[in-house]
Enzyme design. Structure first.
Site, PDB file in Angstrom:
ATOM      1  N   ASN A  44     -13.584  21.063  60.973  1.00 39.25           N
ATOM      2  CA  ASN A  44     -14.971  20.602  60.934  1.00 39.25           C
ATOM      3  C   ASN A  44     -15.761  21.436  61.946  1.00 39.25           C
ATOM      4  O   ASN A  44     -15.620  21.249  63.151  1.00 39.25           O
ATOM      5  CB  ASN A  44     -15.011  19.110  61.294  1.00 39.25           C
ATOM      6  CG  ASN A  44     -16.430  18.575  61.384  1.00 39.25           C
ATOM      7  OD1 ASN A  44     -17.391  19.278  61.059  1.00 39.25           O
ATOM      8  ND2 ASN A  44     -16.563  17.346  61.835  1.00 39.25           N
ATOM      9  N   LYS A  59     -18.893  21.422  62.485  1.00 43.46           N
ATOM     10  CA  LYS A  59     -20.065  20.704  63.017  1.00 43.46           C
ATOM     11  C   LYS A  59     -21.303  21.610  62.972  1.00 43.46           C
ATOM     12  O   LYS A  59     -21.463  22.367  62.022  1.00 43.46           O
ATOM     13  CB  LYS A  59     -19.748  20.168  64.426  1.00 43.46           C
ATOM     14  CG  LYS A  59     -18.457  19.318  64.407  1.00 43.46           C
ATOM     15  CD  LYS A  59     -18.245  18.492  65.629  1.00 43.46           C
ATOM     16  CE  LYS A  59     -16.954  17.690  65.479  1.00 43.46           C
ATOM     17  NZ  LYS A  59     -16.695  16.766  66.557  1.00 43.46           N
ATOM     18  N   HIS A  74     -18.464  10.499  59.191  1.00 46.47           N
ATOM     19  CA  HIS A  74     -17.978  10.979  60.493  1.00 46.47           C
ATOM     20  C   HIS A  74     -18.614  10.130  61.592  1.00 46.47           C
ATOM     21  O   HIS A  74     -19.758   9.698  61.463  1.00 46.47           O
ATOM     22  CB  HIS A  74     -18.349  12.454  60.674  1.00 46.47           C
ATOM     23  CG  HIS A  74     -17.682  13.062  61.873  1.00 46.47           C
ATOM     24  ND1 HIS A  74     -18.167  12.892  63.146  1.00 46.47           N
ATOM     25  CD2 HIS A  74     -16.559  13.816  61.986  1.00 46.47           C
ATOM     26  CE1 HIS A  74     -17.360  13.523  64.001  1.00 46.47           C
ATOM     27  NE2 HIS A  74     -16.379  14.092  63.320  1.00 46.47           N
ATOM     28  N   GLU A 108     -19.942  10.869  64.299  1.00 51.08           N
ATOM     29  CA  GLU A 108     -21.231  11.392  64.788  1.00 51.08           C
ATOM     30  C   GLU A 108     -22.365  10.982  63.847  1.00 51.08           C
ATOM     31  O   GLU A 108     -23.477  10.722  64.282  1.00 51.08           O
ATOM     32  CB  GLU A 108     -21.141  12.920  64.957  1.00 51.08           C
ATOM     33  CG  GLU A 108     -20.324  13.276  66.191  1.00 51.08           C
ATOM     34  CD  GLU A 108     -19.540  14.571  66.101  1.00 51.08           C
ATOM     35  OE1 GLU A 108     -19.861  15.419  65.247  1.00 51.08           O
ATOM     36  OE2 GLU A 108     -18.587  14.733  66.900  1.00 51.08           O
ATOM     37  N   GLU A 137     -10.287   8.979  63.372  1.00 50.19           N
ATOM     38  CA  GLU A 137     -10.804   9.729  64.506  1.00 50.19           C
ATOM     39  C   GLU A 137     -11.300   8.766  65.578  1.00 50.19           C
ATOM     40  O   GLU A 137     -12.438   8.284  65.508  1.00 50.19           O
ATOM     41  CB  GLU A 137     -11.969  10.628  64.064  1.00 50.19           C
ATOM     42  CG  GLU A 137     -11.596  11.660  63.019  1.00 50.19           C
ATOM     43  CD  GLU A 137     -12.523  12.884  63.073  1.00 50.19           C
ATOM     44  OE1 GLU A 137     -12.001  14.001  63.130  1.00 50.19           O
ATOM     45  OE2 GLU A 137     -13.751  12.715  63.083  1.00 50.19           O
ATOM     46  N   GLY A 174     -13.952  15.582  71.065  1.00 47.80           N
ATOM     47  CA  GLY A 174     -14.659  16.504  71.953  1.00 47.80           C
ATOM     48  C   GLY A 174     -14.457  16.202  73.428  1.00 47.80           C
ATOM     49  O   GLY A 174     -15.157  16.738  74.278  1.00 47.80           O
ATOM     50  N   SER A 195      -9.589  15.944  69.424  1.00 53.36           N
ATOM     51  CA  SER A 195      -8.955  16.876  70.361  1.00 53.36           C
ATOM     52  C   SER A 195      -7.575  17.360  69.900  1.00 53.36           C
ATOM     53  O   SER A 195      -6.654  17.477  70.714  1.00 53.36           O
ATOM     54  CB  SER A 195      -8.883  16.268  71.770  1.00 53.36           C
ATOM     55  OG  SER A 195     -10.187  15.992  72.248  1.00 53.36           O
ATOM     56  N   GLY A 209     -13.388  21.294  67.739  1.00 47.57           N
ATOM     57  CA  GLY A 209     -13.494  22.449  68.642  1.00 47.57           C
ATOM     58  C   GLY A 209     -12.469  23.543  68.381  1.00 47.57           C
ATOM     59  O   GLY A 209     -12.810  24.742  68.335  1.00 47.57           O
TER      60      GLY A 209
HETATM   61  P1  13P Z   1     -12.626  17.705  68.341  1.00 45.72           P
HETATM   62  O1  13P Z   1     -11.392  18.321  67.735  1.00 45.72           O
HETATM   63  O2  13P Z   1     -13.556  18.736  68.920  1.00 45.72           O
HETATM   64  O3  13P Z   1     -12.290  16.604  69.291  1.00 45.72           O
HETATM   65  O4  13P Z   1     -13.464  17.038  67.135  1.00 45.72           O
HETATM   66  C1  13P Z   1     -12.823  16.180  66.265  1.00 45.72           C
HETATM   67  C2  13P Z   1     -13.727  15.883  65.134  1.00 45.72           C
HETATM   68  O5  13P Z   1     -14.740  15.220  65.291  1.00 45.72           O
HETATM   69  C3  13P Z   1     -13.387  16.427  63.816  1.00 45.72           C
HETATM   70  O6  13P Z   1     -14.161  15.870  62.814  1.00 45.72           O
END
Ligand code: 13P
Length: 251
Positions: free
Chosen positions: A9, A11, A95, A97, A167, A173, A212, A234
């Site tokens: 992802n 983002k 998601h 977010e 998640e 993150g 993560s 990330g």
């Molecule tokens: P990270 O791997 O940066 O923690 O993000 C996870 C995520 O939100 C994947 O959709």
């Protein structure tokens, strides 16, 4: 046996040029290999360049969100039909977010999910608790209610095409990963909740872990019985680290 899936992802990162280079670096590594299945999720503006870069390889491309109508007066939105026409085969829905920053509810995720399924877009539906919810001992309740609310009215044969991603919000993150044991507990619970509603076909449903995931923790996470791969943020932004995570998912 369920085939593993590793999804990146991206983002709100990558210009079209950067996306093409990143997708190429992943596609060259993956080639025609389908174990694990690999999907990248660039932002809307980089979908085309990523699609061109992965052409002829086993890497698939998906979008991070979609609208539930095919078209209409919805300023700023992109429909599933548009994504499908472009060549996308997957879409991430709900998601955390989007739930937290853009106020998406289970009902909204459910509307989008039904539309995606009706269009043969394969959805990845995300669920997960916040740190406060975990500390209050509410993890399983939160996950169950997000899951059942998002999947409301989805029949068993369509669940088969739906991927679930667990998640935990506190692990996204933050560099703070759920331990393989913590993650497996929730993944096992998700499968139990789904089994109660859908029966044995649930053994075919993929449940990804996100939060993560890195090259150095991927193998142990993916080794858990109910963790079928990862949704990576990330660490999916360089081919070097993402390809290591793909390697960790090989069976
Ligand atoms: P990270 O791997 O940066 O923690 O993000 C996870 C995520 O939100 C994947 O959709």
């Amino acid at each position: 046996m369920r085939r593993k899936l590793v999804a990146g992802n991206w983002k709100m990162y990558t210009t079209p040029e950067k996306a093409a280079a990143l997708a190429k670096g992943i596609a060259e590594y993956v080639g025609q290999a389908t174990d694990p299945q690999v999907i990248v999720f660039p932002p809307f503006t980089s979908l085309s360049s990523a699609l061109i870069a992965v052409k002829g390889t086993a890497v698939a491309v998906g979008a991070q969100n979609m609208h539930w109508e095919d078209e209409g007066a919805f300023t700023g939105e992109v429909s599933g039909k548009m994504l499908l026409t472009l060549g996308c085969s997957y879409v991430i829905l709900g998601h955390s977010e989007r739930r937290q920053l853009f106020f998406e509810t289970d009902m909204l995720v459910n509307q989008k999910l039904k539309k995606a399924l009706s269009q043969n877009l394969s959805p990845i539906v995300c669920v997960g608790e916040t740190l406060d919810q975990r500390d209050a001992g509410e993890t399983m309740n939160v996950v169950q209610s997000q899951l059942l609310g998002s999947l409301d009215g989805v029949p068993a044969d369509e669940l088969r095409r739906t991927v679930i991603a667990y998640e935990p919000v506190w692990a996204i993150g933050t560099g703070r990963t759920a331990s393989p044991h913590q993650a497996e507990q929730v993944h096992g619970y998700i499968r139990t909740v789904l089994r109660e509603r859908y029966g044995a076909i649930v053994d075919d449903v993929l449940i990804l872990y996100g939060g993560s995931v890195k090259p150095d923790n991927a193998r142990e996470l993916f080794g858990q019985p109910n963790i079928d791969g990862g949704l990576v943020g990330g660490a999916s932004l360089t081919a070097e680290s993402f390809n290591k995570i793909i390697a960790a998912a090989r069976q």
